[in-house]
Design a protein around this motif. Structure first.
Motif, PDB file in Angstrom:
ATOM      1  N   GLN A 136      77.846  25.174  17.301  1.00 28.51           N
ATOM      2  CA  GLN A 136      78.156  25.527  15.922  1.00 28.51           C
ATOM      3  C   GLN A 136      76.917  25.523  15.037  1.00 28.51           C
ATOM      4  OE1 GLN A 136      81.787  23.785  14.140  1.00 28.51           O
ATOM      5  NE2 GLN A 136      82.104  22.730  16.089  1.00 28.51           N
ATOM      6  N   GLN A 137      75.803  25.058  15.575  1.00 28.79           N
ATOM      7  CA  GLN A 137      74.574  24.970  14.801  1.00 28.79           C
ATOM      8  C   GLN A 137      73.758  26.251  14.917  1.00 28.79           C
ATOM      9  OE1 GLN A 137      72.822  21.503  16.626  1.00 28.79           O
ATOM     10  NE2 GLN A 137      73.763  20.117  15.148  1.00 28.79           N
ATOM     11  N   PHE A 138      73.073  26.593  13.843  1.00 32.05           N
ATOM     12  CA  PHE A 138      72.175  27.736  13.867  1.00 32.05           C
ATOM     13  C   PHE A 138      70.989  27.457  14.795  1.00 32.05           C
ATOM     14  CE2 PHE A 138      74.160  28.100   9.643  1.00 32.05           C
ATOM     15  CZ  PHE A 138      74.603  29.416   9.705  1.00 32.05           C
ATOM     16  N   GLY A 139      70.416  28.527  15.336  1.00 30.21           N
ATOM     17  CA  GLY A 139      69.154  28.385  16.050  1.00 30.21           C
ATOM     18  C   GLY A 139      69.239  28.355  17.560  1.00 30.21           C
ATOM     19  N   ARG A 140      70.443  28.487  18.121  1.00 32.07           N
ATOM     20  CA  ARG A 140      70.562  28.524  19.575  1.00 32.07           C
ATOM     21  C   ARG A 140      70.587  29.978  20.059  1.00 32.07           C
ATOM     22  NH1 ARG A 140      72.715  23.524  21.375  1.00 32.07           N
ATOM     23  NH2 ARG A 140      71.760  21.940  20.036  1.00 32.07           N
ATOM     24  N   PRO A 141      70.091  30.240  21.263  1.00 32.88           N
ATOM     25  CA  PRO A 141      70.122  31.613  21.787  1.00 32.88           C
ATOM     26  C   PRO A 141      71.558  32.066  22.061  1.00 32.88           C
ATOM     27  CG  PRO A 141      68.526  30.245  22.980  1.00 32.88           C
ATOM     28  CD  PRO A 141      69.349  29.321  22.155  1.00 32.88           C
ATOM     29  N   SER A 142      71.805  33.329  21.829  1.00 35.55           N
ATOM     30  CA  SER A 142      73.122  33.905  22.076  1.00 35.55           C
ATOM     31  C   SER A 142      73.331  34.164  23.569  1.00 35.55           C
ATOM     32  CB  SER A 142      73.266  35.223  21.315  1.00 35.55           C
ATOM     33  OG  SER A 142      72.291  36.158  21.769  1.00 35.55           O
ATOM     34  N   PHE A 181      65.458  29.871  20.132  1.00 37.97           N
ATOM     35  CA  PHE A 181      64.122  29.417  20.511  1.00 37.97           C
ATOM     36  C   PHE A 181      63.550  30.166  21.709  1.00 37.97           C
ATOM     37  CE2 PHE A 181      67.357  26.264  21.851  1.00 37.97           C
ATOM     38  CZ  PHE A 181      67.419  26.585  23.205  1.00 37.97           C
ATOM     39  N   LEU A 182      64.307  31.116  22.268  1.00 38.39           N
ATOM     40  CA  LEU A 182      63.740  31.975  23.305  1.00 38.39           C
ATOM     41  C   LEU A 182      62.754  32.942  22.660  1.00 38.39           C
ATOM     42  CD1 LEU A 182      66.896  32.956  25.435  1.00 38.39           C
ATOM     43  CD2 LEU A 182      65.124  31.313  26.037  1.00 38.39           C
ATOM     44  N   PRO A 183      61.807  33.496  23.417  1.00 36.98           N
ATOM     45  CA  PRO A 183      60.915  34.516  22.861  1.00 36.98           C
ATOM     46  C   PRO A 183      61.706  35.657  22.219  1.00 36.98           C
ATOM     47  CG  PRO A 183      60.097  33.797  24.986  1.00 36.98           C
ATOM     48  CD  PRO A 183      61.430  33.134  24.802  1.00 36.98           C
ATOM     49  N   THR A 184      61.180  36.206  21.152  1.00 34.48           N
ATOM     50  CA  THR A 184      61.931  37.179  20.355  1.00 34.48           C
ATOM     51  C   THR A 184      62.303  38.437  21.119  1.00 34.48           C
ATOM     52  OG1 THR A 184      59.823  38.026  19.522  1.00 34.48           O
ATOM     53  CG2 THR A 184      60.968  36.420  18.161  1.00 34.48           C
ATOM     54  N   VAL A 185      61.626  38.723  22.208  1.00 33.14           N
ATOM     55  CA  VAL A 185      61.915  39.934  22.978  1.00 33.14           C
ATOM     56  C   VAL A 185      63.333  39.895  23.554  1.00 33.14           C
ATOM     57  CG1 VAL A 185      61.058  39.086  25.210  1.00 33.14           C
ATOM     58  CG2 VAL A 185      60.886  41.527  24.657  1.00 33.14           C
ATOM     59  N   TYR A 186      63.958  38.713  23.604  1.00 29.13           N
ATOM     60  CA  TYR A 186      65.295  38.594  24.185  1.00 29.13           C
ATOM     61  C   TYR A 186      66.411  38.691  23.150  1.00 29.13           C
ATOM     62  CZ  TYR A 186      62.561  36.972  28.159  1.00 29.13           C
ATOM     63  OH  TYR A 186      61.642  36.893  29.177  1.00 29.13           O
ATOM     64  N   GLY A 187      66.072  38.874  21.892  1.00 23.48           N
ATOM     65  CA  GLY A 187      67.093  38.964  20.849  1.00 23.48           C
ATOM     66  C   GLY A 187      67.795  40.311  20.845  1.00 23.48           C
ATOM     67  N   GLY A 188      69.004  40.335  20.277  1.00 17.86           N
ATOM     68  CA  GLY A 188      69.740  41.582  20.138  1.00 17.86           C
ATOM     69  C   GLY A 188      69.113  42.482  19.089  1.00 17.86           C
ATOM     70  N   ILE A 189      69.110  43.794  19.349  1.00 19.04           N
ATOM     71  CA  ILE A 189      68.544  44.779  18.417  1.00 19.04           C
ATOM     72  C   ILE A 189      69.697  45.538  17.761  1.00 19.04           C
ATOM     73  CG2 ILE A 189      67.025  46.764  18.150  1.00 19.04           C
ATOM     74  CD1 ILE A 189      65.577  44.249  19.074  1.00 19.04           C
ATOM     75  N   PRO A 190      69.920  45.336  16.459  1.00 20.03           N
ATOM     76  CA  PRO A 190      70.999  46.070  15.781  1.00 20.03           C
ATOM     77  C   PRO A 190      70.649  47.550  15.640  1.00 20.03           C
ATOM     78  CG  PRO A 190      70.290  44.136  14.511  1.00 20.03           C
ATOM     79  CD  PRO A 190      69.246  44.393  15.550  1.00 20.03           C
ATOM     80  N   PHE A 191      71.594  48.407  15.977  1.00 23.34           N
ATOM     81  CA  PHE A 191      71.471  49.835  15.725  1.00 23.34           C
ATOM     82  C   PHE A 191      72.322  50.179  14.507  1.00 23.34           C
ATOM     83  CE2 PHE A 191      70.036  52.115  19.871  1.00 23.34           C
ATOM     84  CZ  PHE A 191      68.960  51.251  19.970  1.00 23.34           C
ATOM     85  N   ARG A 192      71.730  50.880  13.559  1.00 19.89           N
ATOM     86  CA  ARG A 192      72.447  51.232  12.334  1.00 19.89           C
ATOM     87  C   ARG A 192      73.437  52.364  12.607  1.00 19.89           C
ATOM     88  NH1 ARG A 192      69.027  52.399   7.370  1.00 19.89           N
ATOM     89  NH2 ARG A 192      68.273  54.105   8.650  1.00 19.89           N
ATOM     90  N   PRO A 193      74.579  52.366  11.900  1.00 21.57           N
ATOM     91  CA  PRO A 193      75.595  53.393  12.143  1.00 21.57           C
ATOM     92  C   PRO A 193      75.236  54.777  11.609  1.00 21.57           C
ATOM     93  CG  PRO A 193      76.298  51.930  10.377  1.00 21.57           C
ATOM     94  CD  PRO A 193      75.039  51.346  10.951  1.00 21.57           C
TER      95      PRO A 193
END
Length: 443
Positions: A136-142, A181-193
């Motif tokens: 429930q805390q912010f900052g964990r990898p998805s 806290f994982l390297p940013t390359v693993y984050g989700g990339i939002p695509f705009r509608p």
């Protein structure tokens, strides 16, 4: 040690942090499409028929049922509210589904329906983050970021993890698909509608391809020097992100252009205008992304928070999502992609058997809710567990969020206790220190 550090030590001066990796054991699923229904769909109107709740409509719930119960807004001893819609048996498996889900009913024999999901969180943002990150805390990898970290990407010109939104997006915001806290390359990339799928995708006037390539090459040399000097994973991530952005300038517009899709496919998804953004278009884009090697696609559709006007809200939400959700499963199946694509449909919690908002609403309910899976190595035409006669508590075979995530990682080829990343002096994982694989869900 992290997987990225292991790759860096393997000898390549420029390790690709998104290079495909081999999981712990042979996976059933190679990719994930997560249809996240933010706002919390009512299991009592959609997936979990309760005739007893209908009989006891307007009565007070049993006092022993309310011991230690915490609701988000209503008083626990509010009157019971019977389900607003009828249920019918669907498919050879005899899965009972709501009359509001006629399209999904045609795919019942391909579904794995869990009726006994549980979570600790009682409000939207914490519960959404809990479902997606295991905390429930912010900052964990998805979950999506853990997947890309563990498996890498299969696409050279699209992100490994793409996020598509419709309706209101999510209360939990970017934390639902962030890399923590994982390297940013693993984050989700939002695509705009609408417009460019990614901001600043188009070059400004006077900036040609040759100039852009020269600039990128210079940046790559500087980042490579920084990587070699410091060994910082973020330097490798920057190199990868710049190159990916360059590739996206040609791949993203082609992906988002649905003009080449046959009219029969658009009709199957319920898309009347292929340029009109919305959940149905995002479902078709999810299939196109999967075909192009994108490892993890997540759709966020926050429209299910029916504290009032439940009857109309459920009807309208199903009108917006039912056909396209079923079409995605059908489309993947007929293209031979469903067997190794894991499709997930669900929200952050359920709704109370008690009434809110006069006589046509339900509050948040975390003790029992429903979620369905398809493809990717799960049982087909299967219903897991049962709730009590009022849909209040789990009667048998509970599945906690941690258990679900352990099972999803298992389908992707991972022992959830061993997919870890060292941060602040300890090894973290998606399931924290919890979770058991629910083997009954596996084909």
């Amino acid at each position: 040690h992290s997987l990225l550090r292991r790759d860096a030590l393997a000898g390549s001066p420029l390790p690709n942090p998104l290079a495909p990796r081999v999981p712990h054991f042979t996976p059933k699923a190679k990719r994930v499409i997560y249809l996240f229904q933010a706002g919390a769909p009512s299991h009592l109107e959609l997936f979990d028929p309760k005739p007893e709740l209908t009989k006891r409509n307007g009565q007070l719930p049993p006092a022993d049922l309310l011991k230690d119960y915490r609701a988000a807004f209503i008083k626990p001893n509010s009157a019971l509210l019977g389900p607003k819609y009828k249920f019918a048996l669907q498919g050879k498996c005899g899965m009972e589904l709501s009359e509001t889900l006629p399209h999904l009913g045609t795919m019942a024999d391909d579904l794995c329906l869990i009726r006994t999901m549980q979570t600790e969180a009682v409000n939207h943002a914490p519960a959404q983050i809990m479902m997606n990150t295991g905390s429930q805390q912010f900052g964990r990898p998805s979950f999506g970021s853990w997947t890309i970290y563990g498996l890498g990407s299969q696409s050279e010109n699209l992100p490994g993890y793409v996020v598509l939104t419709s309706a209101k997006g999510t209360s939990g915001g970017a934390s639902n698909y962030g890399c923590g806290f994982l390297p940013t390359v693993y984050g989700g990339i939002p695509f705009r509608p609408t417009g460019d799928p990614v901001l600043y995708l188009s070059n400004p006037k006077g900036y040609d391809v040759k100039t852009q390539r020269a600039s990128l090459d210079t940046l790559q040399r500087l980042n490579s020097l920084a990587l070699g000097h410091h060994g910082d994973p973020e330097a490798a991530a920057r190199i990868q992100n710049y190159e990916l952005a360059y590739q996206l300038q040609s791949s993203a517009p082609e992906l988002m252009d649905l003009s080449a899709e046959p009219a029969s496919v658009l009709e199957m998804y319920g898309i009347k205008d292929p340029k009109q953004p919305g959940f149905a278009r995002n479902c078709l884009l999810a299939r196109r992304l999967a075909e192009r090697g994108v490892r993890f696609v997540q759709l966020f559709h926050e429209a299910w928070d029916q504290h009032g006007d439940l009857t109309n809200g459920i009807k309208n939400n199903c009108k917006d999502t039912d056909q396209a959700s079923a079409a995605l499963v059908k489309d993947l199946k007929q293209r031979g992609l469903l067997d190794d694509t894991l499709v997930i449909w669900g929200g952050e919690f359920g709704r109370t058997p008690m009434v809110q908002g006069g006589n046509d609403g339900r509050d948040h309910h975390n003790r029992a809710f429903s979620l369905w899976l398809a493809g990717g190595g799960v049982k087909r035409g299967y219903i897991h567990g049962a709730t009590d006669d009022l849909g209040f508590n789990v009667a048998r075979d509970p599945v906690h969020v941690h258990d679900l995530n352990a099972t999803l990682l298992h389908l992707l080829g991972f022992d959830h206790t061993k997919l870890t990343y060292r941060f602040q002096g300890r090894d973290f994982r998606l399931t924290d220190v919890h979770g058991e694989v629910v083997h009954a869900l596996l084909a």
